[in-house]
Each structure stands twice: as C-alpha cells, then as structure tokens.
Write a protein that holds these residues in place. Sequence first.
Motif, PDB file in Angstrom:
ATOM      1  N   VAL A  13      59.116 -13.412 -36.366  1.00 34.87           N
ATOM      2  CA  VAL A  13      58.350 -13.021 -37.546  1.00 34.87           C
ATOM      3  C   VAL A  13      59.047 -13.554 -38.791  1.00 34.87           C
ATOM      4  O   VAL A  13      60.262 -13.404 -38.929  1.00 34.87           O
ATOM      5  CB  VAL A  13      58.265 -11.480 -37.668  1.00 34.87           C
ATOM      6  CG1 VAL A  13      57.411 -11.087 -38.871  1.00 34.87           C
ATOM      7  CG2 VAL A  13      57.700 -10.860 -36.399  1.00 34.87           C
ATOM      8  N   GLY A  14      58.265 -14.162 -39.674  1.00 31.33           N
ATOM      9  CA  GLY A  14      58.847 -14.504 -40.965  1.00 31.33           C
ATOM     10  C   GLY A  14      58.464 -15.868 -41.483  1.00 31.33           C
ATOM     11  O   GLY A  14      57.406 -16.408 -41.153  1.00 31.33           O
ATOM     12  N   LEU A  15      59.375 -16.411 -42.301  1.00 36.27           N
ATOM     13  CA  LEU A  15      59.142 -17.690 -42.953  1.00 36.27           C
ATOM     14  C   LEU A  15      59.371 -18.837 -41.961  1.00 36.27           C
ATOM     15  O   LEU A  15      59.936 -18.622 -40.879  1.00 36.27           O
ATOM     16  CB  LEU A  15      60.080 -17.838 -44.153  1.00 36.27           C
ATOM     17  CG  LEU A  15      59.675 -17.126 -45.453  1.00 36.27           C
ATOM     18  CD1 LEU A  15      59.414 -15.651 -45.260  1.00 36.27           C
ATOM     19  CD2 LEU A  15      60.731 -17.337 -46.532  1.00 36.27           C
ATOM     20  N   THR A  16      58.918 -20.023 -42.353  1.00 37.19           N
ATOM     21  CA  THR A  16      59.073 -21.211 -41.519  1.00 37.19           C
ATOM     22  C   THR A  16      59.678 -22.324 -42.369  1.00 37.19           C
ATOM     23  O   THR A  16      59.814 -22.160 -43.591  1.00 37.19           O
ATOM     24  CB  THR A  16      57.708 -21.703 -40.993  1.00 37.19           C
ATOM     25  OG1 THR A  16      56.956 -22.192 -42.111  1.00 37.19           O
ATOM     26  CG2 THR A  16      56.937 -20.593 -40.298  1.00 37.19           C
ATOM     27  N   PRO A  17      60.017 -23.453 -41.785  1.00 37.87           N
ATOM     28  CA  PRO A  17      60.505 -24.571 -42.595  1.00 37.87           C
ATOM     29  C   PRO A  17      59.449 -25.084 -43.584  1.00 37.87           C
ATOM     30  O   PRO A  17      59.782 -25.858 -44.483  1.00 37.87           O
ATOM     31  CB  PRO A  17      60.846 -25.637 -41.554  1.00 37.87           C
ATOM     32  CG  PRO A  17      61.081 -24.874 -40.286  1.00 37.87           C
ATOM     33  CD  PRO A  17      60.156 -23.704 -40.350  1.00 37.87           C
ATOM     34  N   PHE A  18      58.194 -24.666 -43.425  1.00 38.43           N
ATOM     35  CA  PHE A  18      57.140 -25.101 -44.349  1.00 38.43           C
ATOM     36  C   PHE A  18      56.868 -24.004 -45.372  1.00 38.43           C
ATOM     37  O   PHE A  18      56.610 -22.852 -45.014  1.00 38.43           O
ATOM     38  CB  PHE A  18      55.850 -25.411 -43.579  1.00 38.43           C
ATOM     39  CG  PHE A  18      55.969 -26.622 -42.710  1.00 38.43           C
ATOM     40  CD1 PHE A  18      55.711 -27.886 -43.218  1.00 38.43           C
ATOM     41  CD2 PHE A  18      56.358 -26.492 -41.384  1.00 38.43           C
ATOM     42  CE1 PHE A  18      55.838 -29.014 -42.413  1.00 38.43           C
ATOM     43  CE2 PHE A  18      56.480 -27.610 -40.578  1.00 38.43           C
ATOM     44  CZ  PHE A  18      56.219 -28.874 -41.097  1.00 38.43           C
ATOM     45  N   GLU A  19      56.907 -24.380 -46.640  1.00 38.06           N
ATOM     46  CA  GLU A  19      56.610 -23.422 -47.704  1.00 38.06           C
ATOM     47  C   GLU A  19      55.159 -22.952 -47.564  1.00 38.06           C
ATOM     48  O   GLU A  19      54.253 -23.763 -47.339  1.00 38.06           O
ATOM     49  CB  GLU A  19      56.812 -24.119 -49.057  1.00 38.06           C
ATOM     50  CG  GLU A  19      56.954 -23.180 -50.225  1.00 38.06           C
ATOM     51  CD  GLU A  19      57.066 -23.951 -51.547  1.00 38.06           C
ATOM     52  OE1 GLU A  19      56.721 -23.380 -52.574  1.00 38.06           O
ATOM     53  OE2 GLU A  19      57.484 -25.128 -51.514  1.00 38.06           O
ATOM     54  N   GLY A  20      54.941 -21.668 -47.670  1.00 32.57           N
ATOM     55  CA  GLY A  20      53.580 -21.150 -47.604  1.00 32.57           C
ATOM     56  C   GLY A  20      53.066 -20.925 -46.199  1.00 32.57           C
ATOM     57  O   GLY A  20      51.903 -20.565 -46.022  1.00 32.57           O
ATOM     58  N   LEU A  21      53.914 -21.117 -45.184  1.00 32.21           N
ATOM     59  CA  LEU A  21      53.486 -20.868 -43.802  1.00 32.21           C
ATOM     60  C   LEU A  21      54.359 -19.765 -43.207  1.00 32.21           C
ATOM     61  O   LEU A  21      55.594 -19.841 -43.257  1.00 32.21           O
ATOM     62  CB  LEU A  21      53.619 -22.128 -42.941  1.00 32.21           C
ATOM     63  CG  LEU A  21      53.189 -21.957 -41.478  1.00 32.21           C
ATOM     64  CD1 LEU A  21      51.669 -21.819 -41.365  1.00 32.21           C
ATOM     65  CD2 LEU A  21      53.676 -23.121 -40.612  1.00 32.21           C
ATOM     66  N   TYR A  22      53.715 -18.756 -42.662  1.00 34.78           N
ATOM     67  CA  TYR A  22      54.416 -17.598 -42.098  1.00 34.78           C
ATOM     68  C   TYR A  22      53.976 -17.418 -40.654  1.00 34.78           C
ATOM     69  O   TYR A  22      52.796 -17.603 -40.333  1.00 34.78           O
ATOM     70  CB  TYR A  22      54.074 -16.333 -42.911  1.00 34.78           C
ATOM     71  CG  TYR A  22      54.324 -16.534 -44.384  1.00 34.78           C
ATOM     72  CD1 TYR A  22      55.540 -16.199 -44.960  1.00 34.78           C
ATOM     73  CD2 TYR A  22      53.346 -17.122 -45.187  1.00 34.78           C
ATOM     74  CE1 TYR A  22      55.780 -16.423 -46.309  1.00 34.78           C
ATOM     75  CE2 TYR A  22      53.571 -17.360 -46.532  1.00 34.78           C
ATOM     76  CZ  TYR A  22      54.793 -17.010 -47.091  1.00 34.78           C
ATOM     77  OH  TYR A  22      55.028 -17.252 -48.411  1.00 34.78           O
ATOM     78  N   VAL A  23      54.927 -17.067 -39.791  1.00 35.01           N
ATOM     79  CA  VAL A  23      54.566 -16.871 -38.382  1.00 35.01           C
ATOM     80  C   VAL A  23      54.801 -15.423 -37.970  1.00 35.01           C
ATOM     81  O   VAL A  23      55.719 -14.753 -38.435  1.00 35.01           O
ATOM     82  CB  VAL A  23      55.371 -17.781 -37.422  1.00 35.01           C
ATOM     83  CG1 VAL A  23      54.930 -19.219 -37.560  1.00 35.01           C
ATOM     84  CG2 VAL A  23      56.862 -17.638 -37.617  1.00 35.01           C
ATOM     85  N   ASN A  24      53.946 -14.980 -37.088  1.00 38.32           N
ATOM     86  CA  ASN A  24      54.097 -13.699 -36.417  1.00 38.32           C
ATOM     87  C   ASN A  24      53.656 -13.936 -34.986  1.00 38.32           C
ATOM     88  O   ASN A  24      52.464 -14.045 -34.702  1.00 38.32           O
ATOM     89  CB  ASN A  24      53.228 -12.631 -37.080  1.00 38.32           C
ATOM     90  CG  ASN A  24      53.152 -11.394 -36.224  1.00 38.32           C
ATOM     91  OD1 ASN A  24      54.169 -10.898 -35.736  1.00 38.32           O
ATOM     92  ND2 ASN A  24      51.937 -10.904 -35.999  1.00 38.32           N
TER      93      ASN A  24
END
Lengths: 409, 92
Positions: free
Chosen positions: A343-354
């Motif tokens: 859960v959280g941020l990714t290497p891409f700004e504005g993309l979040y994973v869960n």
Amino acid sequence: MTWQLTPRLPAQPDFLWAEAEPKASYDVIIVGAGGHGLATAYYLAKNHGITNVAVLERGWLAGGNMARNTTIIRSNYLWDESAGIYEHALKLWEGLEADLDCEVAFSQRGVLNLAHSLGDVREGRRRVNANQLNGVDAEWLTPEDVQKIAPILNISTDVRYPVLGATFQPRAGIAKHDWVAWGYARAAHAMGVDLIQGCEVTGVLREGDRVVGVDTVSGPIRAGRVALAAAGHSSVITASLGLRLPLQSFPLQALVSELLEQVLDTVVMSNAVHVYVSQAHKGELVMGAGIDGYVGYGQRGSFPVIEHQMAAAIELFPIFARAHVLRTWGGIVDVSPDASPIVGLTPFEGLYVNCGWGTGGFKATPGIGWVFADTIANDRPHPLAQPFALARFADGALIDEHGAAAVAH
Amino acid sequence: MLRIPCPWCGPRDETEFCYGGQAHVPYPADPSTVDDADWAGYLFFRDNPKGWFAERWMHRAGCQRWFNVVRHTVTYEISASYPPGTSRPDVA
C-alpha cells in the motif's frame, strides 16, 4: 417454541446509486469498484472533502473478489504492523452500519483458528500473546472449550487432523459482502462520486514520471491522481507503465451448500487443512478452500483443491457429510511474498497502489479505505500504511504473516 | 485438472507435480556486485502475465525431474514442454 428457519432479512433495496458517464477529467480516479475501491472513494469524500472522484470498474460493481470471498472479519494477526491496520478496520466495522446508515449484517460471532499439530499449538499461543499485547482480543482454548463454542466440531483424537486447541477472537465475525459494497457505493455516490461500470482500464497515461490519467475502453480519462484497487489484476495495469509488482495471481475458491438449519454460530478456520467455514444468515454453509498451486487468471479453480478441502471438512464436521455443494466459484487473488499487502506511493508521481491482500482483503475493507484515502489525499503514506510500502522488498523489512494468513486469511 | 506433459513421462494429472514459478530467472552472474534493488528483483519480483507464461514444474510423483512449460494463464492451454537448460521454444 417457535422455530425460525431463517432469520428475517431486509427486503432487496431499489437502485442505490445512478449510473454515470465518464467526465473528461477527475481529481482522483480509483481503478476497481470492489470493496477497497468503494471504501476509498467514500473516505476520500467524507474525510477529505475530495468528491471529484470516479471509480472505474471493468465488470460490474463489487462483482470481483468482493462477490467471491467468504466474508470473514478478524484482526488476530501476529505482527504489530498488521495488528495496526486490521484492528483499525475491525473498529470501523463495529461502527459501520451507523456510519453508512445501512445494514450490512455485521455479526460478531467470533472466529476459531484450529491447531492440529504441536507446531500449530505453539504458533497459536504465540499469536494470542502477541494479540493481547496489541490490544486485540484473543484467547487460547482447549479442545473441550472449542467444542463448547462449536458443538458440531469433531474433537476425537484418532483422526487425521485432530483438534489440539484453538485461538479464539470473540469480536471477529462476518458481514454481508454485497450490502457492504452497496452501502459504500450509495454513500459515496450521495457525496458526488461517479461510479462507472463496464469501463475497463487498459493503460495508464503518463507525462515523464508523472501519471496524468488512464486509458479505458471508453477512451482516455485524465486525473490528478490515480489509485489502483484492482486486486489480482494490479500487475496487468502496472505492466503498461513498466512497473513491476512482487505479486503472483492465483484463483482462490469457495463454495456454498444448500440452505440448512442453523448449526454453527461462529466462524471456524483451519489454516493447516485450508478449511474455513461459517453459516450465512440464510443458512447456507459458506466454505473457503485454498488457492491453486499455479499462477492463473481463470475465475474458476482446480478440482483437486476442493476435493482436498471437502475431505478435511467432513472429518472436522461429520454432519456436513449429508450436505451438498450447491455452487463453487473462484476469484483472482494477488499474493505477495510475505503474505502482507502493498500500500502506498510508487516511483510514479500521482500513482498509488493498494494490492497484495491475497486471500484476505475483505476484512480490511473499511480500514484500508480510510488509510488509502488519507494516503492519496496527502500524497504521503498514512502511518498505518507506512510499513506496507513497496520499498520493503528492497530494504528487507518484510512483514511475514504466512502463519496468521496462510491461505486462510 | 491440468494434464501436464512431462518431457520424460508424458501427460499426467497436475496432482503429480509441484510448481516452481516463472522459468528462466537466472541466479545473478556476479552476486557480490548486486545491489539491494536487484536482489529484491531476483528474490521477489516475477512476471505475472495474463496470457502466455513460461514456468517451471517438477514431476514429484514420477521422475522427480524439473522442466519448463509454456502455459496460458487464462485458458490454461499448454503450448510447449521442454527440458531445463534449453531456451523457450518460439510458440504462442
């Protein structure tokens, strides 16, 4: 005495939300209208005032794993990080009907996790201790105590999987999955969230390292932020960005019997034999099985898995031998290397994973919705999400929940 | 039930086999030079395609030998089965 074969159920509701056509752009796009996606949309609107939100769903609302799980809710995980997120969820479950102003048939009937070997006993007792230190209700029961709670359980010692004891979490339980999804959908829609079904996301739009929207079968839709809640299909979506996730997708099966008189008023799980069973409000036995042994996206499962599960279930519950399997199905679960979510941020700004909830995402629905919404709104991990960052696989801070999760989340 | 073609024993039921995940993932050539991110890649990150996938199987209840299979992860059709150490056939 008057026997009531099935408890009273509320009438089927009318439509609870209106279909929406996708707009050209949103502040936030959530991919996946399962429990996690809908709860995230709800808390984005309610807790953060972000209502220019679309939830995109390739099939129908809550028709993926939300419709295919066994609805077990508990928070008796081993590690502090897991206790944090799952207990947060359980506390929200306890107030959810009032919060959503909607019945979800949340029933705190307790969950037993059976131990069948000395190793299981030691691990179970350790987990009870860990739970108590984290303020999670848990106790260790002897086989005789177990049978008081579930009298139909076979505690003979001359069987393949003898019951040597069990952990018990009294506040655990079940809820009605459809009503949970519909409750969140209705409440999110009422605050202005667009719920768009039949809108498969086929790719992610980017400008440099910034994500600016998604490609869908209905055309591109721009967004300030994109949040993935796509379970077993998360890898497929991030593959379009060249972003690899440490996930493998497997079919997880479950089944129901015909409607029977109430014989079981708690939840019984056995990690060792991959059986977990409860009796739904209408009376059907709801049983979960293990995952297939190999990667698969077919929403069906391998027959030997069900066969093995039934053999163990009938030994544990001899009276089930006369029940019939009415229906079996499979959902695609995304399993991570440490059996904990990502859960959280990714290497891409504005993309979040869960993702990475594997076989146990349903119980977390309110908790992760709350935490993921906070993470998206503030563009930083919520404190409860922080340990579950994608980066943990490189820095080595794994959260190994194979014991508490295994397949029987 | 899958019928998996073992290169040595022929087609058998899936219950005779155990699974080894993605095929063709080599151990790092020079481990002492690998950084944390690349170790994580080797240990934890595997392809997870919805489509054709080259994967390892072991014929546990038969010859107990490892081999590779190209299988479709939606239809579960198997298009190739080949011994370890050989490259993925150009099928599918």
